[in-house]
Scaffold this motif. Sequence first.
Motif, PDB file in Angstrom:
ATOM      1  N   THR A   1      75.021 -30.541  19.678  1.00 52.77           N
ATOM      2  CA  THR A   1      76.387 -30.092  19.825  1.00 52.77           C
ATOM      3  C   THR A   1      77.164 -31.023  20.793  1.00 52.77           C
ATOM      4  O   THR A   1      76.592 -31.805  21.423  1.00 52.77           O
ATOM      5  N   LYS A   2      78.632 -30.731  20.763  1.00 51.00           N
ATOM      6  CA  LYS A   2      79.174 -31.589  21.664  1.00 51.00           C
ATOM      7  C   LYS A   2      78.797 -31.301  23.204  1.00 51.00           C
ATOM      8  O   LYS A   2      78.701 -32.273  23.868  1.00 51.00           O
ATOM      9  N   ARG A   3      78.532 -30.102  23.473  1.00 47.92           N
ATOM     10  CA  ARG A   3      78.007 -30.193  24.822  1.00 47.92           C
ATOM     11  C   ARG A   3      77.065 -30.566  24.992  1.00 47.92           C
ATOM     12  O   ARG A   3      76.400 -31.223  26.292  1.00 47.92           O
ATOM     13  N   GLU A   4      76.000 -30.604  24.151  1.00 47.93           N
ATOM     14  CA  GLU A   4      74.582 -31.149  24.448  1.00 47.93           C
ATOM     15  C   GLU A   4      74.796 -32.562  24.324  1.00 47.93           C
ATOM     16  O   GLU A   4      74.512 -33.451  25.200  1.00 47.93           O
ATOM     17  N   LYS A   5      75.739 -33.236  23.598  1.00 48.04           N
ATOM     18  CA  LYS A   5      75.835 -34.629  23.785  1.00 48.04           C
ATOM     19  C   LYS A   5      76.376 -35.024  25.154  1.00 48.04           C
ATOM     20  O   LYS A   5      76.023 -36.000  25.666  1.00 48.04           O
ATOM     21  N   ARG A   6      77.561 -34.102  25.587  1.00 51.65           N
ATOM     22  CA  ARG A   6      77.963 -34.427  27.064  1.00 51.65           C
ATOM     23  C   ARG A   6      76.821 -34.295  27.875  1.00 51.65           C
ATOM     24  O   ARG A   6      76.752 -35.005  28.664  1.00 51.65           O
TER      25      ARG A   6
ATOM     26  N   ASP B   1      80.290 -21.932  22.252  1.00 50.64           N
ATOM     27  CA  ASP B   1      81.238 -22.886  22.036  1.00 50.64           C
ATOM     28  C   ASP B   1      82.518 -22.101  21.307  1.00 50.64           C
ATOM     29  O   ASP B   1      83.597 -22.450  21.871  1.00 50.64           O
ATOM     30  N   TRP B   2      82.423 -21.161  20.698  1.00 52.99           N
ATOM     31  CA  TRP B   2      83.455 -20.399  20.102  1.00 52.99           C
ATOM     32  C   TRP B   2      84.259 -19.946  21.319  1.00 52.99           C
ATOM     33  O   TRP B   2      85.521 -19.837  21.268  1.00 52.99           O
ATOM     34  N   GLN B   3      83.627 -19.149  22.235  1.00 53.65           N
ATOM     35  CA  GLN B   3      84.278 -18.703  23.591  1.00 53.65           C
ATOM     36  C   GLN B   3      85.250 -19.880  24.139  1.00 53.65           C
ATOM     37  O   GLN B   3      86.274 -19.440  24.669  1.00 53.65           O
ATOM     38  N   GLU B   4      84.539 -20.882  24.152  1.00 51.16           N
ATOM     39  CA  GLU B   4      85.431 -21.729  24.743  1.00 51.16           C
ATOM     40  C   GLU B   4      86.548 -22.260  24.330  1.00 51.16           C
ATOM     41  O   GLU B   4      87.870 -22.711  24.954  1.00 51.16           O
ATOM     42  N   ARG B   5      86.820 -21.793  22.839  1.00 45.82           N
ATOM     43  CA  ARG B   5      88.054 -22.237  22.445  1.00 45.82           C
ATOM     44  C   ARG B   5      88.912 -21.085  22.001  1.00 45.82           C
ATOM     45  O   ARG B   5      90.290 -21.468  21.834  1.00 45.82           O
TER      46      ARG B   5
ATOM     47  N   SER C   1      91.232 -17.075  26.213  1.00 44.38           N
ATOM     48  CA  SER C   1      92.501 -16.707  26.617  1.00 44.38           C
ATOM     49  C   SER C   1      92.443 -15.222  27.385  1.00 44.38           C
ATOM     50  O   SER C   1      93.154 -15.240  28.294  1.00 44.38           O
ATOM     51  N   LYS C   2      91.281 -14.533  27.245  1.00 43.73           N
ATOM     52  CA  LYS C   2      90.899 -13.149  28.145  1.00 43.73           C
ATOM     53  C   LYS C   2      90.914 -13.750  29.430  1.00 43.73           C
ATOM     54  O   LYS C   2      91.246 -13.117  30.447  1.00 43.73           O
ATOM     55  N   LYS C   3      89.994 -14.807  29.449  1.00 40.20           N
ATOM     56  CA  LYS C   3      89.655 -15.370  31.022  1.00 40.20           C
ATOM     57  C   LYS C   3      90.891 -15.830  31.460  1.00 40.20           C
ATOM     58  O   LYS C   3      91.122 -15.573  32.786  1.00 40.20           O
TER      59      LYS C   3
END
Lengths: 360, 343
Positions: free
Chosen positions: A47-52, A151-155, A160-162
Motif C-alpha cells: 500500500t501507499k503507506r507501506e511504500k512510504r 487508510d480509509w480513515q485517513e481519507r 473529518s471527525k478528527k
Amino acid sequence: MGCLAIDLAEIVCANSRYFDELVDLIPPKFYLPADDNVEKQWVFGMTKREKREARRLTKEHSKKARRDRLDPEKFVTTLQVLQQRNEVAEAHAEKEEEDEEAKAEENGKGDAEQAPVAGTERVKSSQELRERLHKRIEAIRAERRINKARDWQERTKDASKKRKKSENKTTQANKRQKQGHKETGIVPVSSEKVPVASDMEFGRVKIDSQKRTLNRKSKEKLLEQATKLQKDIQDTEKGKDVASKHSWDAALSRASGQKVFDNPKLLKQSLKREHQRREKSAKKWQDRHDSEAQRAQEKQQTRASHIKERIDARKQRLIAKVCKLVTLIDLTLLFTPQREKKLMRPGFEGRKAGFLNEAK
Amino acid sequence: SHETGEKIPRSFVIGRGKLPVLLRNLEQDLRKLMLPHTALHLKESGKNTLKDFVHVAGPLGVSHFVILSNTKNAPYMKVVRSPHGPTMTFKVHDFCLAADVARALLRYRAPPSIFKNPPLVVLNGFNPAEAHLKLVTIMFQNIFPVIDVKKVKLSLCQRVLLLNYDKDTKVIDFRHYAISAQPVGVSRGIRKLVQRTKIPDLRTLNDVSEFVTKSGYGSESEAENESSRVTLPQDYGRGNPASQQSAVKLHEIGPRMTLQLVKVEEGLCSGAVMFHEYGIEENKKKNKKKEEPVDDMDVDMDGEEQHEEEEEDDDADYYRQEVGEEPGEGKRNFTLLRQVPCF
C-alpha cells in the motif's frame, strides 16, 4: 623430503597472505555478493503507506550505512566482512541442523509407535497443516482489514471527525485565553516537550482552521443591543459595573482583532449608509428597466417603418415594370374596326371622332 | 490576508510633537523592529494630525499605531489599535538605541535579511489575572502576524522581542534579539567550517588534522546551560539540519527600553480611562493627558469640551502628581496648555 614439505607450507602461507592483501585492496562493495538479508521487496503489492515506510527505511539505512562507512572506528576490511558473513551463515546452518534434528527426533518417536497409527499420523498432520493454513489466511485477512480501515480513515469521515475534535480543542483554547490561562506556544514538531515557566506567553499561533464569523448579527439587532447597553450604563445603580465590564471586554476583543459594535451613533450612520446604497441601486435598476422598455419601443417603431418602406418600394417597382411592359405592347391590336365602331357610335361619350363642324 | 487566512496586522510608528534627535532615532529603530509590516519611510509633517493617520490607515489596512512623544518628565509611548481600539500609554524610563547596542557589543550582527520576516514575541511575568496586564499581552501578541504551526519555516523566525514584567517595580523590560543556532557536539573548527561560507586559512598549520584538533571543543561559554539545546524539527540555516541537536543563541540588536504602563484608554487616545497607574479615582472620567502636546481627536466621543471646566481641579491634582510641580509654576503655563493648538 621434509624440507620440501616445510617449504611447501611456507609457500602456501605466503601465497595466501598475498591473496589476502589483494582482496583487501578491493572494496567490499565490489568483491562480495549483495547481502541476502535484505529481501527483495515486492513493491507492487504494498500500500501507499507501506511504500512510504519502505522508502523512509531505505533512506535511513543508506544514511546509516554511509556514516558507518566513513566512521574510522567502524572500519572493516573486505576480509573481515567476509569472515563475518561466513560466521553468520554457519550459525544459520547450525540452527537449521538443530531444528531438523529436533523434528527428526519427534518423527522418530512417532515412528516407534509405527504401524497402526501411521495412517492417522499422516491424516493428523494434513489436518494440522490445513488448520495452520486457515489460521494463516485469517491472520493475513485481519491485517489487511486493519490496514484498509486505517487508510480509509485517513481519507474520509473519521478524518473529518478528527478535524472537528481538533476544532473543539482550539475553541476551548480560545475560551481559556479569554479566561486568562496560558496560551499554547509555538509547538515543536517533535514530541520533545520544552519545559516552560508558567508565566511565559508567546505570540499568536494558529493550530487549526476554525470556522470564521459564526453568526453575524444584523445591524438592526446590533443597534438594539448597543442602545440597550447605553441605557444600562446610564442606569445609576449598576451602571458603573456594567460600563467597566463592557469596556474591558470590548478592549480585549478589539485588541485581539475582533470588531465590537457598541456605539449606537456609528451604527445608525452605517445603517443609514446602507439604506442609501440600497435606494441608489434600486433607483439605478428602475432607470435601467425604464430605458430598456423605451429602447424596445423605439426599435419596434423603426422596424415597422422599414417594413413599410420596403412594401412601398416594391409597389413602385411593380408599377415601373408594368409601364415598361405596356410600352412594349402593340396598341394597334386594341383598335380593331369593331371596337372602333363601338366606340365611335353617336352619342357615346367615351371617345369622339371630332366635332361635326370640324374640317377634315 | 495570507496563508493563515487572517489579516496581517500592519503598523505605523509615528512621533507627535517635536522630538529630540535621540527619540527620532528611537522611532526609526522601532520601525525597523516592526518590519516588514510597517511603513519604514513614513513621512510625517508637523501639520498631520492623528485624524489624518486614522483616515489613511483604513484603506491601507493598518491596524496599530505606535506613537512616541516627549515631555519634560519623560518620553511616552502609546500603543493604539487603530479605528476605535484601546490605547495603552507607557512611560519610557530609559531607552537605548540600536546604535548604542552596536557600539557596546564586540560583534554586532544585524544583517538586513533578518528584517524580512516578523519577529516572534515572548512575554514573561504578565499575570493574566490582572486585566491591564492581560490587555498588554493581547495587544503585543496581535501586533505581529499569526504563525501557522504546520506551514511555518523555522529558518524564517530570526528575531524575537522579549517583554519581561517585574511585578515589584511594575516595569516592563523591552528587548530585541536576533536568533541563531549552532550545531552542538562538534569542535569549534568544524562548526565554523560548516556554518560560514569562508574557506579557512590553513597557512599556519602543518597538517590538516591540526585544523580539526587544534581548536578545542568550543569556547568557555560552550559548557553552558543545557536548556538552550534543542532538537530542531526543521533545518535552521547553514549547518543545523533537522533532528540534530543545536544550541540556540541570542544576539542583541535593536533598541532596549524600560517601560511602565501608565494609562489605558477605551478609545483611540480618547474615551474613558479604564486603568491608571496612579489610580486617581477622578481620572476615571474622560480625561485628556495634559502634558503631551498631542492633538487628541477631532473625533471626540460625546463632546468632551463640556466636561473640561468641571475637571479642572482633578487635572491640577493629576498634574501635580505626575510632573511633581504646581500647575502654574513651570515654564509652560498650565492654563495655556489647553489652548495650545494641535500638532
